[in-house]
Motif scaffolding. Sequence first.
Motif, PDB file in Angstrom:
ATOM      1  N   GLU A  56       0.831  -1.201   0.000  1.00 32.68           N
ATOM      2  CA  GLU A  56       0.000   0.000   0.000  1.00 32.68           C
ATOM      3  C   GLU A  56       0.870   1.256   0.000  1.00 32.68           C
ATOM      4  N   GLU A  57       1.921   1.248   0.817  1.00 37.44           N
ATOM      5  CA  GLU A  57       2.829   2.400   0.851  1.00 37.44           C
ATOM      6  C   GLU A  57       3.470   2.610  -0.510  1.00 37.44           C
ATOM      7  N   ARG A  58       3.896   1.516  -1.151  1.00 37.18           N
ATOM      8  CA  ARG A  58       4.533   1.616  -2.464  1.00 37.18           C
ATOM      9  C   ARG A  58       3.559   2.192  -3.483  1.00 37.18           C
ATOM     10  N   LEU A  59       2.315   1.706  -3.468  1.00 32.78           N
ATOM     11  CA  LEU A  59       1.317   2.210  -4.408  1.00 32.78           C
ATOM     12  C   LEU A  59       1.012   3.685  -4.155  1.00 32.78           C
ATOM     13  N   LEU A  60       0.946   4.063  -2.887  1.00 34.93           N
ATOM     14  CA  LEU A  60       0.711   5.477  -2.567  1.00 34.93           C
ATOM     15  C   LEU A  60       1.872   6.341  -3.045  1.00 34.93           C
ATOM     16  N   ALA A  61       3.101   5.844  -2.835  1.00 31.56           N
ATOM     17  CA  ALA A  61       4.283   6.589  -3.275  1.00 31.56           C
ATOM     18  C   ALA A  61       4.301   6.706  -4.795  1.00 31.56           C
ATOM     19  N   GLU A  62       3.966   5.615  -5.479  1.00 28.48           N
ATOM     20  CA  GLU A  62       3.910   5.662  -6.943  1.00 28.48           C
ATOM     21  C   GLU A  62       2.839   6.641  -7.400  1.00 28.48           C
ATOM     22  N   GLY A  63       1.699   6.605  -6.743  1.00 31.44           N
ATOM     23  CA  GLY A  63       0.613   7.537  -7.078  1.00 31.44           C
ATOM     24  C   GLY A  63       1.037   8.973  -6.850  1.00 31.44           C
ATOM     25  N   HIS A  64       1.717   9.207  -5.752  1.00 31.12           N
ATOM     26  CA  HIS A  64       2.200  10.561  -5.443  1.00 31.12           C
ATOM     27  C   HIS A  64       3.214  11.000  -6.492  1.00 31.12           C
ATOM     28  N   GLY A  65       4.112  10.087  -6.860  1.00 29.24           N
ATOM     29  CA  GLY A  65       5.107  10.397  -7.887  1.00 29.24           C
ATOM     30  C   GLY A  65       4.455  10.716  -9.219  1.00 29.24           C
ATOM     31  N   LEU A  66       3.440   9.938  -9.589  1.00 31.79           N
ATOM     32  CA  LEU A  66       2.722  10.195 -10.836  1.00 31.79           C
ATOM     33  C   LEU A  66       1.987  11.530 -10.775  1.00 31.79           C
ATOM     34  N   GLN A  67       1.432  11.828  -9.619  1.00 27.49           N
ATOM     35  CA  GLN A  67       0.734  13.099  -9.454  1.00 27.49           C
ATOM     36  C   GLN A  67       1.708  14.263  -9.634  1.00 27.49           C
ATOM     37  N   GLU A  68       2.900  14.129  -9.062  1.00 23.90           N
ATOM     38  CA  GLU A  68       3.904  15.176  -9.224  1.00 23.90           C
ATOM     39  C   GLU A  68       4.326  15.301 -10.687  1.00 23.90           C
ATOM     40  N   GLN A  69       4.465  14.165 -11.371  1.00 22.35           N
ATOM     41  CA  GLN A  69       4.831  14.204 -12.786  1.00 22.35           C
ATOM     42  C   GLN A  69       3.758  14.892 -13.615  1.00 22.35           C
ATOM     43  N   ILE A  70       2.510  14.597 -13.303  1.00 17.00           N
ATOM     44  CA  ILE A  70       1.397  15.225 -14.024  1.00 17.00           C
ATOM     45  C   ILE A  70       1.393  16.728 -13.782  1.00 17.00           C
ATOM     46  N   GLN A  71       1.599  17.123 -12.525  1.00 19.22           N
ATOM     47  CA  GLN A  71       1.624  18.553 -12.217  1.00 19.22           C
ATOM     48  C   GLN A  71       2.782  19.244 -12.925  1.00 19.22           C
ATOM     49  N   ALA A  72       3.948  18.593 -12.959  1.00 15.91           N
ATOM     50  CA  ALA A  72       5.105  19.175 -13.635  1.00 15.91           C
ATOM     51  C   ALA A  72       4.831  19.278 -15.136  1.00 15.91           C
ATOM     52  N   ALA A  75       2.487  22.101 -15.749  1.00 18.99           N
ATOM     53  CA  ALA A  75       3.190  23.382 -15.640  1.00 18.99           C
ATOM     54  C   ALA A  75       4.001  23.648 -16.909  1.00 18.99           C
ATOM     55  N   ARG A  76       4.663  22.614 -17.437  1.00 16.67           N
ATOM     56  CA  ARG A  76       5.424  22.788 -18.690  1.00 16.67           C
ATOM     57  C   ARG A  76       4.492  23.148 -19.844  1.00 16.67           C
ATOM     58  N   MET A  77       3.344  22.480 -19.888  1.00 14.92           N
ATOM     59  CA  MET A  77       2.371  22.781 -20.952  1.00 14.92           C
ATOM     60  C   MET A  77       1.901  24.225 -20.842  1.00 14.92           C
ATOM     61  N   ALA A  78       1.637  24.657 -19.606  1.00 14.51           N
ATOM     62  CA  ALA A  78       1.196  26.040 -19.401  1.00 14.51           C
ATOM     63  C   ALA A  78       2.291  27.008 -19.831  1.00 14.51           C
ATOM     64  N   ASP A  79       3.553  26.685 -19.494  1.00 17.88           N
ATOM     65  CA  ASP A  79       4.673  27.533 -19.907  1.00 17.88           C
ATOM     66  C   ASP A  79       4.773  27.588 -21.425  1.00 17.88           C
ATOM     67  N   LEU A  80       4.612  26.434 -22.060  1.00 18.66           N
ATOM     68  CA  LEU A  80       4.686  26.398 -23.519  1.00 18.66           C
ATOM     69  C   LEU A  80       3.560  27.205 -24.157  1.00 18.66           C
ATOM     70  N   GLU A  81       2.373  27.093 -23.569  1.00 18.46           N
ATOM     71  CA  GLU A  81       1.247  27.857 -24.102  1.00 18.46           C
ATOM     72  C   GLU A  81       1.496  29.349 -23.953  1.00 18.46           C
ATOM     73  N   VAL A  82       2.016  29.744 -22.796  1.00 19.13           N
ATOM     74  CA  VAL A  82       2.296  31.169 -22.557  1.00 19.13           C
ATOM     75  C   VAL A  82       3.396  31.645 -23.502  1.00 19.13           C
ATOM     76  N   SER A  83       4.501  30.895 -23.559  1.00 17.67           N
ATOM     77  CA  SER A  83       5.597  31.321 -24.429  1.00 17.67           C
ATOM     78  C   SER A  83       5.197  31.192 -25.887  1.00 17.67           C
ATOM     79  N   GLY A  84       4.413  30.205 -26.233  1.00 20.69           N
ATOM     80  CA  GLY A  84       3.923  30.066 -27.601  1.00 20.69           C
ATOM     81  C   GLY A  84       2.999  31.214 -27.965  1.00 20.69           C
ATOM     82  N   GLY A  85       2.176  31.605 -27.051  1.00 21.04           N
ATOM     83  CA  GLY A  85       1.276  32.744 -27.283  1.00 21.04           C
ATOM     84  C   GLY A  85       2.048  34.030 -27.415  1.00 21.04           C
TER      85      GLY A  85
END
Length: 97
Positions: A56-72, A75-85
């Motif tokens: 359970e701890e491993r799955l939670l850690a993996e989920g947390h890691g994936l959540q951080e990756q998604i957020q990152a 953020a990159r997509m938002a930066d690209l949209e802003v700089s692209g705009g």
Amino acid sequence: SSRQALEQARVASEELEDVKAVAKRLEEENAELRRQARHAEKEQRNLSSRAEGLQEERLLAEGHGLQEQIQAQAARMADLEVSGGTVAAVGGAGGCA
């Protein structure tokens, strides 16, 4: 003849005592093995429970890691949209002038 019968009775009695001693020793060994089996079963349950907790701890850690990756990535997509705009606006303004 009676002497021989007495000797046979004595030998039979000794053999009976030996068998009783072996039976008692086997009963004691059996009781010890049962105690060890109960202990092993308890330890197995504890290890199984601990393994489930670690899973359970491993799955939670993996989920947390994936959540951080998604957020990152978001953020990159938002930066690209802003700089692209910005590039598009600058390029568009330059092309109109």
